[in-house]
Scaffold this active site. Sequence first.
Site, PDB file in Angstrom:
ATOM      1  N   GLU A 130      99.236 100.406  86.258  1.00  0.00           N
ATOM      2  CA  GLU A 130      99.231 100.376  84.792  1.00  0.00           C
ATOM      3  C   GLU A 130      99.403 101.791  84.232  1.00  0.00           C
ATOM      4  O   GLU A 130      99.310 102.774  84.959  1.00  0.00           O
ATOM      5  CB  GLU A 130      97.926  99.747  84.293  1.00  0.00           C
ATOM      6  CG  GLU A 130      97.875  98.229  84.484  1.00  0.00           C
ATOM      7  CD  GLU A 130      98.701  97.465  83.442  1.00  0.00           C
ATOM      8  OE1 GLU A 130      99.390  98.108  82.628  1.00  0.00           O
ATOM      9  OE2 GLU A 130      98.643  96.224  83.464  1.00  0.00           O
TER      10      GLU A 130
ATOM     11  N   ILE B  52     105.626  93.240  74.863  1.00  0.00           N
ATOM     12  CA  ILE B  52     105.780  93.246  76.321  1.00  0.00           C
ATOM     13  C   ILE B  52     104.406  92.992  76.935  1.00  0.00           C
ATOM     14  O   ILE B  52     103.445  93.687  76.610  1.00  0.00           O
ATOM     15  CB  ILE B  52     106.365  94.595  76.800  1.00  0.00           C
ATOM     16  CG1 ILE B  52     107.783  94.770  76.255  1.00  0.00           C
ATOM     17  CG2 ILE B  52     106.347  94.674  78.326  1.00  0.00           C
ATOM     18  CD1 ILE B  52     108.377  96.153  76.450  1.00  0.00           C
ATOM     19  N   HIS B  53     104.299  91.982  77.800  1.00  0.00           N
ATOM     20  CA  HIS B  53     103.030  91.646  78.451  1.00  0.00           C
ATOM     21  C   HIS B  53     103.205  91.628  79.970  1.00  0.00           C
ATOM     22  O   HIS B  53     104.309  91.493  80.472  1.00  0.00           O
ATOM     23  CB  HIS B  53     102.539  90.271  77.983  1.00  0.00           C
ATOM     24  CG  HIS B  53     102.025  90.265  76.572  1.00  0.00           C
ATOM     25  ND1 HIS B  53     100.804  90.789  76.234  1.00  0.00           N
ATOM     26  CD2 HIS B  53     102.581  89.813  75.428  1.00  0.00           C
ATOM     27  CE1 HIS B  53     100.620  90.648  74.924  1.00  0.00           C
ATOM     28  NE2 HIS B  53     101.680  90.067  74.413  1.00  0.00           N
ATOM     29  N   ARG B  54     102.056  91.734  80.651  1.00  0.00           N
ATOM     30  CA  ARG B  54     102.043  91.722  82.121  1.00  0.00           C
ATOM     31  C   ARG B  54     102.176  90.287  82.616  1.00  0.00           C
ATOM     32  O   ARG B  54     101.285  89.464  82.395  1.00  0.00           O
ATOM     33  CB  ARG B  54     100.716  92.340  82.547  1.00  0.00           C
ATOM     34  CG  ARG B  54     100.490  92.476  84.015  1.00  0.00           C
ATOM     35  CD  ARG B  54      99.285  93.391  84.257  1.00  0.00           C
ATOM     36  NE  ARG B  54      98.115  92.668  84.707  1.00  0.00           N
ATOM     37  CZ  ARG B  54      96.889  93.193  84.792  1.00  0.00           C
ATOM     38  NH1 ARG B  54      96.670  94.443  84.424  1.00  0.00           N
ATOM     39  NH2 ARG B  54      95.873  92.477  85.221  1.00  0.00           N
TER      40      ARG B  54
ATOM     41  N   GLU C 236     108.325  92.514  65.021  1.00  0.00           N
ATOM     42  CA  GLU C 236     108.765  93.868  65.370  1.00  0.00           C
ATOM     43  C   GLU C 236     110.261  93.943  65.641  1.00  0.00           C
ATOM     44  O   GLU C 236     110.836  95.043  65.655  1.00  0.00           O
ATOM     45  CB  GLU C 236     107.974  94.385  66.578  1.00  0.00           C
ATOM     46  CG  GLU C 236     106.489  94.684  66.307  1.00  0.00           C
ATOM     47  CD  GLU C 236     105.573  93.477  66.490  1.00  0.00           C
ATOM     48  OE1 GLU C 236     106.089  92.368  66.759  1.00  0.00           O
ATOM     49  OE2 GLU C 236     104.342  93.648  66.357  1.00  0.00           O
TER      50      GLU C 236
ATOM     51  N   ASP D 200     106.293  87.074  66.756  1.00  0.00           N
ATOM     52  CA  ASP D 200     105.861  88.368  67.266  1.00  0.00           C
ATOM     53  C   ASP D 200     106.573  88.632  68.584  1.00  0.00           C
ATOM     54  O   ASP D 200     106.801  87.713  69.370  1.00  0.00           O
ATOM     55  CB  ASP D 200     104.352  88.378  67.513  1.00  0.00           C
ATOM     56  CG  ASP D 200     103.841  89.778  67.797  1.00  0.00           C
ATOM     57  OD1 ASP D 200     103.476  90.473  66.829  1.00  0.00           O
ATOM     58  OD2 ASP D 200     103.802  90.181  68.975  1.00  0.00           O
TER      59      ASP D 200
HETATM   60 MN    MN Z   1     102.680  92.359  66.594  1.00  0.00          MN
END
Ligand code: MN
Length: 499
Positions: free
Chosen positions: A297, A177-179, A241, A174
């Site tokens: 955010e 984009i994460h913080r 993705e 997977d």
């Molecule tokens: Mn996913």
Amino acid sequence: MTEHENKKPKNDVYDLRSALALLKTLPGEYVETKVAVDPQAELSGVYRYVGAGGTCQRPTRKNGPAMVFHNIKGFNDISVAIGLNGSRRRVSEFLNCPPEKLGHLLKDSVQCPIPTVVVAPDKAPCREVIHLASDPDFDLRKLLPAPTNTEEDAGPYITMGLCYASDPDTHESDITIHRLCIQGRDELSMWLTPGRHIDAFRIKAEEQGQPLPISISIGVDPAIEVAACFEPPTTPLGFDELSIAGALRGRAVEMVQCITIDEKAIAHAEIVIEGVLLPNVRVREDQNTHTGKAMPEFPGYTGEAKEAIPVIKVTAVTHRHNPIWRTTLGPGEEHVNMAGIPTEASILALVERAMPGKLLNVFAHSAGGGKLLAVMQFKKSASTDEGRQRQAALLAFSAFPELKHVVLVDDDVDIFDSDDVLWAMQTRYQGDVDTVFIPGVRCHPLDPSQMPAYSPSILQQGMSCKTLFDCTVPFHLKSHFERSKFKEVEVKHFLPDFE
Ligand code: MN
């Protein structure tokens, strides 16, 4: 075969550098500065004025250019790029598709994914320079010019890190984009919104007492940045993705095996961070600043620092020569496009399956950061279509669970023009009969109005009253709602340069 299949983009964009090269050929889409800038609050302060738009505090500029800062205080031979996806027009150039059709293009790309391929390390530009965390001089804070977006943030944030990890059992991967906040010489904190797929992998590994290998690729082709923002049910658990990005580009995304962990990273990235999510280790997000704040955010507010979130132990950083760091502000049009165009694709796909030809288009509006508000253009062609527009809105809430508000309009309304949408609300809407409330539904935790103190129907933070505003004309009254008919003319006859 779909309309977009086998059509290679005319613009050969395959990494960040080729994307920037394209922007330099387009008037008004790119600016740069060699003036020294402090990554601590100053860089973001500049871009807020130059091109943030969207949900960013006013004054800001909608559809301003992308920007590159060449001189970052405290760092040598590294520049910072921001705002590439900050206008729908630029995204349309990158993906070679008219701006209003981008949702349709992404919908079709989900249906014909092209899986990633693995290339040898000598074919991976991200491997030109290697820093191992085992080196005593290794320090993320000196290597990476990650901006601190406002003076009260918890620290420097990686805002455009494409996190790639795999299910420990099925090995399905997977990308999201994460913080990520830099917490020390070799540690990052990672906030995963509940339900995200990498969090599912992390929980599985943690239950087995194992670290989860994770790569973070920074500075990539915009097609990858947009495709990474797809969420379930469009891309269910196990759907990589990156295969959508492959379809968008007409060629597979090239991956390279990492050096220090059993995972892959994006070969054409500017910078790659390798590391592992540690089992049973948590950190306070603002442990270095104690401000109580995280970073700005997408809804336009600064998120609260989390009490206890997972930690990535970094094992290596690799990069190109003279790498380009990639960042974004949080609020703004860049988030709108990256989150919103996949949202549009998800809604189009589900409604099209349920009622073909009825939903003409969707805009995941800037005011909701691409997530909270959708404007849906619905075509009623028979009296039996009455009410189906509301059914389409219910499907939209299912297609994208973080959606809060839907505005329904007819096919003669320009959904990308807020004035026209609000016109429909003024003349084709009666509040008492055209508003539908769906209280007590899970939505997005970053919307500050979604807290129990706000409303008795909200039992927990992140629940909301979803609402649909039906601004379509009742079918049997259609004849009363024809827009004034101006004569069709050839304007260029009078103004040859008119566009
Ligand atoms: Mn996913």
